[in-house]
Design a protein around this motif. Sequence first.
Motif, short mmCIF file in Angstrom:
data_model
loop_
_atom_site.label_atom_id
_atom_site.label_comp_id
_atom_site.label_asym_id
_atom_site.label_seq_id
_atom_site.Cartn_x
_atom_site.Cartn_y
_atom_site.Cartn_z
N VAL A 55 100.47 -19.40 -7.17
CA VAL A 55 99.64 -19.13 -8.34
C VAL A 55 100.52 -19.12 -9.58
N GLY A 152 90.02 -17.29 -1.43
CA GLY A 152 91.03 -18.23 -1.92
C GLY A 152 90.40 -19.47 -2.50
N TRP A 214 95.39 -18.31 -1.06
CA TRP A 214 94.66 -17.05 -0.94
C TRP A 214 94.97 -16.16 -2.13
N LEU A 215 93.92 -15.58 -2.70
CA LEU A 215 94.04 -14.83 -3.95
C LEU A 215 93.89 -13.33 -3.78
N MET A 234 95.29 -7.69 -4.38
CA MET A 234 95.79 -9.02 -4.73
C MET A 234 97.26 -9.22 -4.39
N ARG A 237 98.59 -12.69 -2.81
CA ARG A 237 98.83 -13.88 -3.60
C ARG A 237 100.29 -14.33 -3.48
#
Length: 428
Positions: A55, A152, A214-215, A234, A237
Amino acid sequence: MTEPGTRPAGFDAPPLRRLRYFHGQMLGARDFQREQDYHREKLKLRLRALLGHGVVCGLLVEPAPGPGDGCPDGPGQPAPADGPPDAEPFEAPDGSGWDGPGRPRRRAVVRITPGLAVDCDGHEVVVRGGCAVDLWKALPPDERDTDTVWVGVQYGERPVEPTRAVYNDGCADTADREFGWTEECYTVRVTGCEPPKDERCDACCSRCEHTVLWLARIDGVRPYEPVRADRIRMDVRRPFGRHVPVVITGVSWRHGHTYTVEEARALLGTHDENGGLLVRFSDGVRADTLRPGVVEIQVIEGGAGRNASTWYMGGAFTEPDGSREFTDRFRYRQTTRETLQDGDRVLISVRAAFLLDRCCRPVDGTNVGGRVPAVAAGTDTSPDTGADTGASPDAGPCALPPSGYGPWTSGTGSGGDVFESWFFVKER
């Protein structure tokens, strides 16, 4: 000597062939497509090999009040069910909590904020305006027996702008009507099964098998209840980079805090063989790198008059034991009988450059701003730091790290360095 066009064994990269023009050349759609592929593969290789993946910015997951119909569904997603028969309905006083007669509206909705990411194949995943996700609708039916889900995004493409060909080749297998453009988009993925972990030490030479970014992990999900902000975690991430360094996620004392002499003894395990200072990591480190000299406790004497004399407190590792190859924590306790006095400062140093992770890389140990949070020394869980953000109550103006979500950890992304922290001692 390596011949042109060959590649080292194990290096996962496509052959890079670019179009060579010459006078009188006959070019077709396939040639121009391959020329596009050449530039795209070069860009993807440069991204994942030189810079990494993960990210880049944004893509935060937060509760959403509205219906979850703003995100693209994945191909083959089934129609949403009415929900489990034992679900407790939610109804607003004005009746707006219902989708229809006898059917409560699903309220387990989250929003993905705009942002940018790069997957492990080098594709850029762009979420422009954000979108809302109905977790129950996006969750596959065979995974709805859990209340923990992962959210995600995944890179995708779709043909757009249909047009008719000016010239139809009778020998070709293409139709008269074709799509003139390919739109790069994304797909939201929701699962009730814990995603596999990328265990690769070198993400440059090989591509990963799982391209979903995946977030967040969301706990306690119920289809007819709103998602609470403090249930969204989170820390799953992957930050953008070549690799994810191991960092220090918690210690058993509060940085800069003042403890009584008895409290300091309890922290140091002076009279407790099972006690001692606890340090936790985000992932496993090699237990054989926890050697004498890695951790050091220095006492700077205080009090009235001339002071600032220093002495080193003897100590040893009490956890982990010698049977483990990797550990995500250690405990270091005082083994000598020196006593602390009013006004002393206890300085704790952890030489993170000498602690190696599973890939033999150093732990990223810089205690930026002294923000690494305190954890309960006798528990295996993180502290309830309040906030859906994990911010420390006394963190001040920098409650959150630069990523925008918490809690803070050690590290600046460069690895190594010395983790330093201290606390003060008073008589009463």
